[in-house]
Write an enzyme that holds these catalytic residues in place. Structure first.
Site, PDB file in Angstrom:
ATOM      1  N   CYS A 191      41.358  53.643  40.580  1.00 14.28           N
ATOM      2  CA  CYS A 191      41.960  52.526  39.845  1.00 14.28           C
ATOM      3  C   CYS A 191      42.221  52.868  38.371  1.00 14.28           C
ATOM      4  O   CYS A 191      41.310  53.309  37.666  1.00 14.28           O
ATOM      5  CB  CYS A 191      41.004  51.342  39.933  1.00 14.28           C
ATOM      6  SG  CYS A 191      41.535  49.945  38.976  1.00 14.28           S
TER       7      CYS A 191
ATOM      8  N   PHE B  91      36.096  51.187  42.670  1.00 13.66           N
ATOM      9  CA  PHE B  91      37.426  51.419  42.099  1.00 13.66           C
ATOM     10  C   PHE B  91      38.103  52.616  42.767  1.00 13.66           C
ATOM     11  O   PHE B  91      39.039  53.186  42.231  1.00 13.66           O
ATOM     12  CB  PHE B  91      37.316  51.644  40.592  1.00 13.66           C
ATOM     13  CG  PHE B  91      36.779  50.449  39.848  1.00 13.66           C
ATOM     14  CD1 PHE B  91      37.621  49.413  39.476  1.00 13.66           C
ATOM     15  CD2 PHE B  91      35.428  50.342  39.543  1.00 13.66           C
ATOM     16  CE1 PHE B  91      37.136  48.301  38.810  1.00 13.66           C
ATOM     17  CE2 PHE B  91      34.931  49.229  38.872  1.00 13.66           C
ATOM     18  CZ  PHE B  91      35.785  48.199  38.506  1.00 13.66           C
TER      19      PHE B  91
ATOM     20  N   THR C 167      41.847  41.038  41.182  1.00  8.65           N
ATOM     21  CA  THR C 167      40.592  41.794  41.341  1.00  8.65           C
ATOM     22  C   THR C 167      39.578  41.398  40.271  1.00  8.65           C
ATOM     23  O   THR C 167      38.411  41.162  40.576  1.00  8.65           O
ATOM     24  CB  THR C 167      40.875  43.298  41.196  1.00  8.65           C
ATOM     25  OG1 THR C 167      41.692  43.481  40.047  1.00  8.65           O
ATOM     26  CG2 THR C 167      41.553  43.868  42.414  1.00  8.65           C
TER      27      THR C 167
HETATM   28  C1  HEM Z   1      37.284  44.531  39.388  1.00  6.99           C
HETATM   29  C2  HEM Z   1      38.516  44.924  39.169  1.00  6.99           C
HETATM   30  C3  HEM Z   1      39.248  45.968  39.979  1.00  6.99           C
HETATM   31  C4  HEM Z   1      38.896  46.564  41.158  1.00  6.99           C
HETATM   32  C5  HEM Z   1      37.643  46.337  42.002  1.00  6.99           C
HETATM   33  C6  HEM Z   1      39.957  47.497  41.495  1.00  6.99           C
HETATM   34  C7  HEM Z   1      39.965  48.317  42.609  1.00  6.99           C
HETATM   35  C8  HEM Z   1      40.943  49.235  42.889  1.00  6.99           C
HETATM   36  C9  HEM Z   1      40.932  50.139  44.020  1.00  6.99           C
HETATM   37  C10 HEM Z   1      39.815  50.231  45.069  1.00  6.99           C
HETATM   38  C11 HEM Z   1      42.057  50.867  43.966  1.00  6.99           C
HETATM   39  C12 HEM Z   1      42.491  51.953  44.968  1.00  6.99           C
HETATM   40  C13 HEM Z   1      41.984  53.276  44.437  1.00  6.99           C
HETATM   41  C14 HEM Z   1      42.062  54.382  45.435  1.00  6.99           C
HETATM   42  O1  HEM Z   1      42.932  54.346  46.319  1.00  6.99           O
HETATM   43  O2  HEM Z   1      41.236  55.303  45.317  1.00  6.99           O
HETATM   44  C15 HEM Z   1      42.818  50.427  42.809  1.00  6.99           C
HETATM   45  C16 HEM Z   1      44.039  50.930  42.425  1.00  6.99           C
HETATM   46  C17 HEM Z   1      44.781  50.449  41.382  1.00  6.99           C
HETATM   47  N1  HEM Z   1      44.385  49.512  40.458  1.00  6.99           N
HETATM   48 FE1  HEM Z   1      42.630  48.535  40.421  1.00  6.99          FE
HETATM   49  N2  HEM Z   1      40.922  47.422  40.511  1.00  6.99           N
HETATM   50  C18 HEM Z   1      40.525  46.514  39.566  1.00  6.99           C
HETATM   51  C19 HEM Z   1      41.184  46.165  38.405  1.00  6.99           C
HETATM   52  C20 HEM Z   1      42.421  46.626  38.037  1.00  6.99           C
HETATM   53  C21 HEM Z   1      43.125  46.281  36.817  1.00  6.99           C
HETATM   54  C22 HEM Z   1      42.570  45.370  35.702  1.00  6.99           C
HETATM   55  C23 HEM Z   1      44.336  46.909  36.865  1.00  6.99           C
HETATM   56  C24 HEM Z   1      45.476  46.875  35.873  1.00  6.99           C
HETATM   57  C25 HEM Z   1      45.368  47.059  34.622  1.00  6.99           C
HETATM   58  C26 HEM Z   1      44.385  47.682  38.091  1.00  6.99           C
HETATM   59  C27 HEM Z   1      45.443  48.461  38.483  1.00  6.99           C
HETATM   60  C28 HEM Z   1      45.428  49.301  39.580  1.00  6.99           C
HETATM   61  C29 HEM Z   1      46.555  50.150  39.955  1.00  6.99           C
HETATM   62  C30 HEM Z   1      47.912  50.219  39.249  1.00  6.99           C
HETATM   63  C31 HEM Z   1      46.140  50.884  41.077  1.00  6.99           C
HETATM   64  C32 HEM Z   1      46.941  51.922  41.848  1.00  6.99           C
HETATM   65  C33 HEM Z   1      46.581  53.309  41.287  1.00  6.99           C
HETATM   66  C34 HEM Z   1      47.339  54.409  42.013  1.00  6.99           C
HETATM   67  O3  HEM Z   1      47.756  54.229  43.145  1.00  6.99           O
HETATM   68  O4  HEM Z   1      47.449  55.480  41.400  1.00  6.99           O
HETATM   69  N3  HEM Z   1      43.209  47.481  38.770  1.00  6.99           N
HETATM   70  N4  HEM Z   1      42.105  49.437  42.162  1.00  6.99           N
END
Ligand code: HEM
Length: 310
Positions: A258, A251, A123
Site C-alpha cells: 500500500c 498493507f 480503508t
Molecule cells: C488502514 C488503511 C489502509 C489499508 C489497510 C490498506 C491496505 C492496502 C492493501 C492490502 C493493498 C494491496 C497491497 C498489495 O497488493 O500488496 C493496498 C494497496 C493500495 N493502497 Fe492502501 N490501504 C490503506 C490506506 C490507503 C490510503 C490512505 C491510500 C491513499 C493515499 C491507499 C492507497 C493504495 C493504493 C493506490 C494501492 C495500490 C498500490 C499498487 O497497486 O501499487 N491506501 N492498500
C-alpha cells in the site's frame, strides 16, 4: 463520522486546489457505486443506462478539473499558492516530464485519482471504526492509551508530529486492531513466470489469493490467543510479534504494498489521540459484534458507541 474525516483528509492531500469541487465530484462517484450495486442485483436496463450516463458525468467533471490544473501548472507566472504541491501536481508534472516516453494521459490521471480516493477513504475510516470498537470493548487499554496521550501531548493541544512518534501504546493498539480486523482481507498476485513455492509449482499466469485475514488469525503464527485483542504482542516491534517476521501484512507486502500506509497510520493516530484527549467511550447496548466482508471487513450492524466528555 470517520468516513467524512477520511474523505476530507484524502481530498485535501491529493487535490488541495478547488477542494470543494473535487469533493462534489467524489460524492457523485459514491452515488455511482450505489447505483452499480443496485444495478448488479436486478437486470434493469433503464438503471444500467442511467448508470452509464452517471459514469460519463463523473469522468467528464474529473477531466475538466484536471485540464484546468494542467493549464495552471504549465503557466509558470502563477503564484505558488495557486499551484499547491499536492499529489495531483506530482502526477501532472510527470505528464510533462515523460510525455514522449511513457505517455501518461489525462485519462490515466483520472483513474489514479479515483483509485487513490477510494483506497484512501474507506480503508482508513474502517481502521478508525474497528479501533474505536476495540477500545470501547477493552476499557483497560482505552485507559492506558489515554494516559499515554495525556502524558505525551497534554489535555487539549492537537498532537504534533514529534508527539505521534512517541505514542507507542497507541501504535501497538492500532497494529492489533488492523491485525484482528484487516480492512483489506486479501491481496492478489499473478505469477509472471513459472515459480516454485515450497512444495508447490505455480505455473505462469496463475492468480494467487493471499488471505491476509486468515494469516493474521493463524494460531501457529500468533499463538493460542490469536483471536484475542492483545496489543502487548507488538511490545517488541512488528517483526517480533509473531513466529514469522512477515506474518503481519495489513498493507500487503513487497513492491506493490500500500502506498498510503504512512498516511493511514498518521491519520489514525492523530484522530484516536484527539478523541482520547476529550472523550471516554463505551459500546452501546445495541452493538452486535458481526464482522462481515462488504468489499472491506465491516461491522455488519454498524458501530453504535456512546461518547462522554471528559
Ligand atoms: C488502514 C488503511 C489502509 C489499508 C489497510 C490498506 C491496505 C492496502 C492493501 C492490502 C493493498 C494491496 C497491497 C498489495 O497488493 O500488496 C493496498 C494497496 C493500495 N493502497 Fe492502501 N490501504 C490503506 C490506506 C490507503 C490510503 C490512505 C491510500 C491513499 C493515499 C491507499 C492507497 C493504495 C493504493 C493506490 C494501492 C495500490 C498500490 C499498487 O497497486 O501499487 N491506501 N492498500
Amino acid at each position: 463520522m470517520f468516513s467524512t474525516l477520511s474523505e476530507d483528509v484524502i481530498t485535501r492531500i491529493v487535490f488541495r486546489l478547488g477542494f470543494t469541487r473535487w469533493k462534489a465530484i467524489f460524492e457523485l462517484q459514491a452515488q455511482q457505486m450505489v447505483y452499480a450495486t443496485e444495478a448488479s442485483k436486478v437486470l434493469a436496463c433503464k438503471r444500467i443506462e442511467y448508470l452509464g450516463d452517471w459514469i460519463k458525468r463523473v469522468r467528464k467533471s474529473l477531466m475538466k478539473l484536471i485540464e484546468e490544473r494542467r493549464k495552471i501548472s504549465t503557466h509558470h507566472q502563477v503564484l505558488s499558492e495557486e499551484c499547491p504541491n499536492d499529489l495531483l501536481e506530482v502526477m501532472i508534472k510527470a505528464t510533462h516530464e515523460y510525455t514522449n516516453s511513457s505517455n501518461i494521459t489525462v485519462n490515466d490521471i483520472v483513474e489514479e485519482c479515483k483509485t487513490i480516493f477510494f483506497a484512501g477513504k474507506h480503508t482508513t475510516s474502517n481502521l478508525l471504526t474497528w479501533t474505536t470498537i476495540l477500545l470501547a470493548m477493552h476499557p483497560q487499554w482505552q485507559e492506558l492509551a489515554r494516559e499515554e496521550v495525556l502524558r505525551v501531548c497534554g489535555a487539549r493541544d492537537p498532537p504534533s508530529k514529534d508527539h505521534l512518534s512517541k505514542l507507542k501504546t497507541l501504535g501497538m493498539i492500532l497494529n492489533e486492531s488492523v491485525r484482528l480486523y484487516p480492512p483489506a482481507v486479501a491481496a492478489i498476485r499473478r505469477a509472471k513466470t513459472d515459480t516454485q513455492l515450497g512444495d508447490f509449482t505455480i505455473p505462469r499466469g496463475t492468480e494467487l489469493l493471499i488471505p491476509i485475514i486468515a494469516i493474521h488469525h493463524d494460531q501457529t503464527l500468533w499463538g493460542e490467543d490469536a483471536n484475542e485483542f492483545n496489543p502487548a504482542r507488538f511490545g517488541r516491534g512488528v517483526a517480533q510479534a509473531a513466529k514469522h517476521p512477515m506474518a503481519f501484512m495489513p498493507f500487503g507486502l513487497g513492491a506493490r504494498r500500500c502506498v498510503g500506509q504512512n498516511l493511514a497510520v498518521l491519520q489514525a493516530k492523530l484522530a484516536i489521540a484527539m478523541i482520547l484527549q476529550r472523550f471516554s467511550f463505551d459500546l452501546s447496548p445495541s452493538y452486535q459484534h458481526a464482522p462481515t466482508i462488504l468489499m472491506l471487513l465491516c461491522p455488519q450492524y454498524g458501530a453504535p458507541i456512546i461518547f462522554q466528555k471528559l
